[in-house]
Motif scaffolding. Structure first.
Motif, PDB file in Angstrom:
ATOM      1  N   PRO A   1       0.856  -1.196  -0.036  1.00  0.00           N
ATOM      2  CA  PRO A   1      -0.068   0.042  -0.171  1.00  0.00           C
ATOM      3  C   PRO A   1       0.889   1.185   0.018  1.00  0.00           C
ATOM      4  CG  PRO A   1      -0.670  -1.462   1.758  1.00  0.00           C
ATOM      5  CD  PRO A   1       0.487  -1.813   1.097  1.00  0.00           C
ATOM      6  N   PRO A   2       0.684   2.175  -0.864  1.00  0.00           N
ATOM      7  CA  PRO A   2       1.268   3.465  -0.858  1.00  0.00           C
ATOM      8  C   PRO A   2       1.396   4.094   0.594  1.00  0.00           C
ATOM      9  CG  PRO A   2      -0.073   3.249  -2.923  1.00  0.00           C
ATOM     10  CD  PRO A   2      -0.360   1.998  -1.935  1.00  0.00           C
ATOM     11  N   ALA A   3       0.410   3.943   1.238  1.00  0.00           N
ATOM     12  CA  ALA A   3       0.257   4.533   2.389  1.00  0.00           C
ATOM     13  C   ALA A   3       0.600   3.680   3.846  1.00  0.00           C
ATOM     14  CB  ALA A   3      -0.643   5.186   2.838  1.00  0.00           C
TER      15      ALA A   3
ATOM     16  N   MET B   1       3.943   2.901  -5.891  1.00  0.00           N
ATOM     17  CA  MET B   1       2.969   3.350  -6.909  1.00  0.00           C
ATOM     18  C   MET B   1       1.718   2.436  -6.540  1.00  0.00           C
ATOM     19  SD  MET B   1       4.639   3.514 -10.408  1.00  0.00           S
ATOM     20  CE  MET B   1       5.171   5.107 -11.129  1.00  0.00           C
ATOM     21  N   GLU B   2       0.377   2.696  -7.056  1.00  0.00           N
ATOM     22  CA  GLU B   2      -0.946   1.951  -6.707  1.00  0.00           C
ATOM     23  C   GLU B   2      -0.829   0.787  -7.364  1.00  0.00           C
ATOM     24  OE1 GLU B   2      -4.551   1.951  -4.590  1.00  0.00           O
ATOM     25  OE2 GLU B   2      -2.939   3.407  -4.446  1.00  0.00           O
ATOM     26  N   GLY B   3      -1.012  -0.359  -6.863  1.00  0.00           N
ATOM     27  CA  GLY B   3      -1.087  -1.613  -7.528  1.00  0.00           C
ATOM     28  C   GLY B   3      -0.065  -2.217  -8.075  1.00  0.00           C
TER      29      GLY B   3
ATOM     30  N   SER C   1       4.126   0.309 -15.901  1.00  0.00           N
ATOM     31  CA  SER C   1       4.589   1.574 -16.494  1.00  0.00           C
ATOM     32  C   SER C   1       6.175   1.090 -17.191  1.00  0.00           C
ATOM     33  CB  SER C   1       5.182   2.650 -15.411  1.00  0.00           C
ATOM     34  OG  SER C   1       4.219   3.093 -14.961  1.00  0.00           O
ATOM     35  N   LEU C   2       6.841   0.114 -16.570  1.00  0.00           N
ATOM     36  CA  LEU C   2       8.014  -0.176 -17.252  1.00  0.00           C
ATOM     37  C   LEU C   2       7.900  -0.883 -18.373  1.00  0.00           C
ATOM     38  CD1 LEU C   2      10.117  -1.915 -14.269  1.00  0.00           C
ATOM     39  CD2 LEU C   2      10.777  -0.013 -15.667  1.00  0.00           C
ATOM     40  N   VAL C   3       6.731  -1.903 -18.627  1.00  0.00           N
ATOM     41  CA  VAL C   3       6.218  -2.681 -19.869  1.00  0.00           C
ATOM     42  C   VAL C   3       5.813  -1.323 -20.917  1.00  0.00           C
ATOM     43  CG1 VAL C   3       4.988  -4.360 -21.071  1.00  0.00           C
ATOM     44  CG2 VAL C   3       5.865  -4.566 -18.638  1.00  0.00           C
ATOM     45  N   GLU C   4       5.081  -0.548 -20.577  1.00  0.00           N
ATOM     46  CA  GLU C   4       4.305   0.210 -21.372  1.00  0.00           C
ATOM     47  C   GLU C   4       5.489   1.249 -21.948  1.00  0.00           C
ATOM     48  OE1 GLU C   4       0.017   0.695 -19.829  1.00  0.00           O
ATOM     49  OE2 GLU C   4       1.441   2.095 -19.214  1.00  0.00           O
TER      50      GLU C   4
ATOM     51  N   LEU D   1      -4.604  -5.706   3.326  1.00  0.00           N
ATOM     52  CA  LEU D   1      -5.733  -6.308   3.070  1.00  0.00           C
ATOM     53  C   LEU D   1      -6.946  -5.353   2.510  1.00  0.00           C
ATOM     54  CD1 LEU D   1      -6.105  -9.448   5.248  1.00  0.00           C
ATOM     55  CD2 LEU D   1      -4.987  -9.409   3.336  1.00  0.00           C
ATOM     56  N   ASP D   2      -6.955  -4.428   3.217  1.00  0.00           N
ATOM     57  CA  ASP D   2      -7.837  -3.122   2.893  1.00  0.00           C
ATOM     58  C   ASP D   2      -7.511  -2.721   1.411  1.00  0.00           C
ATOM     59  OD1 ASP D   2      -9.661  -3.323   5.084  1.00  0.00           O
ATOM     60  OD2 ASP D   2      -8.373  -1.758   6.249  1.00  0.00           O
ATOM     61  N   ALA D   3      -6.357  -2.346   1.237  1.00  0.00           N
ATOM     62  CA  ALA D   3      -5.816  -1.978  -0.084  1.00  0.00           C
ATOM     63  C   ALA D   3      -6.101  -2.872  -1.228  1.00  0.00           C
ATOM     64  CB  ALA D   3      -4.460  -1.449  -0.058  1.00  0.00           C
ATOM     65  N   PHE D   4      -5.830  -4.164  -0.953  1.00  0.00           N
ATOM     66  CA  PHE D   4      -6.244  -5.195  -2.210  1.00  0.00           C
ATOM     67  C   PHE D   4      -7.629  -5.151  -2.125  1.00  0.00           C
ATOM     68  CE2 PHE D   4      -2.189  -7.432  -0.723  1.00  0.00           C
ATOM     69  CZ  PHE D   4      -1.454  -6.763  -1.786  1.00  0.00           C
ATOM     70  N   ALA D   5      -8.591  -5.293  -1.271  1.00  0.00           N
ATOM     71  CA  ALA D   5      -9.924  -5.457  -1.155  1.00  0.00           C
ATOM     72  C   ALA D   5     -10.577  -4.029  -2.128  1.00  0.00           C
ATOM     73  CB  ALA D   5     -10.490  -5.666   0.014  1.00  0.00           C
ATOM     74  N   ALA D   6     -10.096  -3.094  -1.869  1.00  0.00           N
ATOM     75  CA  ALA D   6     -10.285  -1.738  -2.665  1.00  0.00           C
ATOM     76  C   ALA D   6     -10.199  -1.761  -4.035  1.00  0.00           C
ATOM     77  CB  ALA D   6      -9.641  -0.526  -1.940  1.00  0.00           C
TER      78      ALA D   6
END
Length: 509
Positions: free
Chosen positions: A244-246, A259-261, A267-270, A349-354
């Motif tokens: 989680p970033p935070a 970064m988020e997720g 970004s590296l691939v793109e 877990l909250d971050a993944f659920a979101a």
């Protein structure tokens, strides 16, 4: 973090390398001194067996204790082994008591012997206590700590394609082990990292191993790369951990991208296509999220930029709970207050659920800039054993996809094929039965795949020695079976295409 506590490059680095070689402080010497049990334990971060195996006081044992086991050593024990005065001046060793020059010496960094792909004697530098690349984030460790060669970085070296590399880019270089391999291939290497400590240590790794110093640039992802710069090879073992970033706990630079997720890996691939020369390669390790209601293969495939072929291989999948536990333990959070650990666990877990994340995939991504209008993008799961190093198989995969792109069914039947080296056939059926229930082709090299074929497919593969085109072989099989050749000719191109793609058959030159 300021790098004043690290050694500085210079002539003393060459003298140190000569001393290490003289004492056989090499990968082979390390194994000989420690033995298999202590060597394996050290790879797990356990030092007691190695301490017991280095009690004989030999030059090699002394250097192992100094540079790998973080032991304090009397200066007189090192005088005949190392240019002690010069090493102290250069910052490789320091007295344990700054006010007492005669106090025991301690190494300021770890130095780990490392064998190159052709048996070269190399040495990888890392922060003290981090040579093995294990959990370095426990209580009190600096957030910008630089690890040595861990499992992930070793995996990436095994994937490296042996392709011409005039210019190479190592994004997020860490201790510099990828840059070391690139330099050994004659590339002019540029290394980047957000951590100035990593850039300094990467230079030490290359110079101690006798390689030219890389061009070092500080910054995130492709930011340090000029718009007009292109590279033949881009590699990255990035900070791919999806934290989680935070996260209220300490963020570790070597693993947390912030970064988020999985946006960092995306970004590296793109951004790869804009940094590659025509025919250039990009290879990286990555984590990606499995989102509820989405196929991870389709999702990650959308990251691939136009003009690039791609091979995405998932090696492992973990549910969000196991993933959270793995990386909280890596940071040493489980050794802190229970309430704090539980709060951080819940926060992950909250971050993944979101985001609707149910699991995390780990694997590797290889891109090649082909400029093709119809790019080949393969995303697959393969958790099974593979042959190492895998670089030659990766080159074969892309070459096969490139050639198949322009071959329609008629051209496939007119082409000649050869059986790949090491392919064996297994027949499976009930004892005493005249015909097998299944015929299985199995590879002993490369991805070590297995595939089921029918009687026609087995006969076709067994006849592919590069002499005859596939079409006449199919006609001969039809005659032997007493069948009309037309239906077999219609079905064969799909079979041949699949067998070439998987590496069971090769297009003859």
């Amino acid at each position: 973090m300021i790098t004043d506590d690290l050694p500085h490059p210079g002539p003393e680095t060459d003298r140190l390398r000569e001393a290490l070689l003289s004492a056989t402080f090499t990968a082979d010497g390390l194994l000989d001194q420690l033995g298999g049990v202590a060597y394996a334990a050290l790879a797990r971060g356990e030092t007691v067996p190695a301490l017991r195996a280095t009690r004989d006081g030999t030059p090699l044992a002394t250097l192992i204790r100094l540079f790998l086991l973080c032991e304090e050593m009397p200066a007189d024990a090192l005088t005949d082994l190392l240019p002690v005065a010069g090493m102290r001046a250069a910052g490789w060793v320091r007295p344990t008591d700054p006010d007492d020059p005669g106090s025991p010496l301690r190494a300021t960094v770890d130095i780990r012997p490392f064998a190159g792909p052709d048996g070269e004697d190399w040495w990888v530098v890392s922060d003290a206590g981090c040579a093995i690349g294990g959990a370095a984030g426990a209580e009190g460790a600096a957030r910008d700590v630089v690890l040595g060669v861990g499992g992930a970085s070793a995996t990436l070296t095994q994937l490296a394609v042996d392709a011409p590399a005039g210019r190479a880019l190592d994004l997020g270089t860490g201790c510099g082990v990828q840059a070391l391999h690139l330099a050994a291939r004659g590339a002019r290497v540029t290394v980047t990292d957000v951590n100035p400590r990593a850039l300094h240590i990467a230079r030490l790794t290359l110079e101690l191993s006798g390689m030219p110093a890389p061009t070092a640039r500080q910054g995130s992802l492709y930011e340090p790369v000029r718009d007009d710069e292109r590279f033949d090879v881009v590699v990255s073992n990035p900070p791919f951990v999806i934290s989680p970033p935070a996260d209220p706990g300490a963020r570790l630079t070597y693993r947390d991208g912030g970064m988020e997720g999985d946006a960092l890996c995306r970004s590296l691939v793109e951004g790869a296509a804009d940094r590659l020369t025509d025919g250039g390669w990009c290879q990286l390790l990555a984590n990606w999220e499995h989102i509820e209601g989405e196929d991870w293969r389709e999702r990650v495939a959308t990251w691939v930029p136009a003009g690039c072929d791609a091979w995405i291989v998932q090696r492992e999948e973990q549910d969000v709970a196991r993933y959270t536990e793995l990386w909280l333990r890596d940071a040493g959070a489980h050794r802190g207050p229970r309430a704090e650990y539980r709060a951080r666990y819940s926060h992950w877990l909250d971050a993944f659920a979101a985001r609707g994340t149910r699991a995390i995939g780990f694997g590797w991504i290889t891109l090649r800039r082909t400029g093709a209008d119809r790019p080949s993008v393969v995303a697959e799961e393969w958790p099974h054993a593979v042959e190492q190093p895998l670089g030659p198989e990766i080159v074969r995969h892309f070459a096969a996809r490139d050639r198949l792109r322009d071959l329609d069914d008629t051209a496939l039947l007119a082409a000649r094929f050869v059986l790949a080296d090491g392919v064996v056939q297994e027949q499976i059926g009930l004892p005493g039965e005249e015909d097998p229930e299944h015929v299985v082709l199995r590879q002993r090299h490369g991805m070590m795949r297995a595939t089921t074929v029918d009687t026609v497919g087995a006969a076709l593969v067994g006849s592919c020695d590069g002499t005859l085109p596939a079409g006449p072989i199919v006609d001969a099989i039809a005659q032997l079976l007493g069948e009309a050749p037309g239906p077999l000719r219609e079905a064969t191109p799909a079979t041949v295409r699949s067998l070439v793609e998987q590496g069971f058959l090769h297009l003859a030159e």
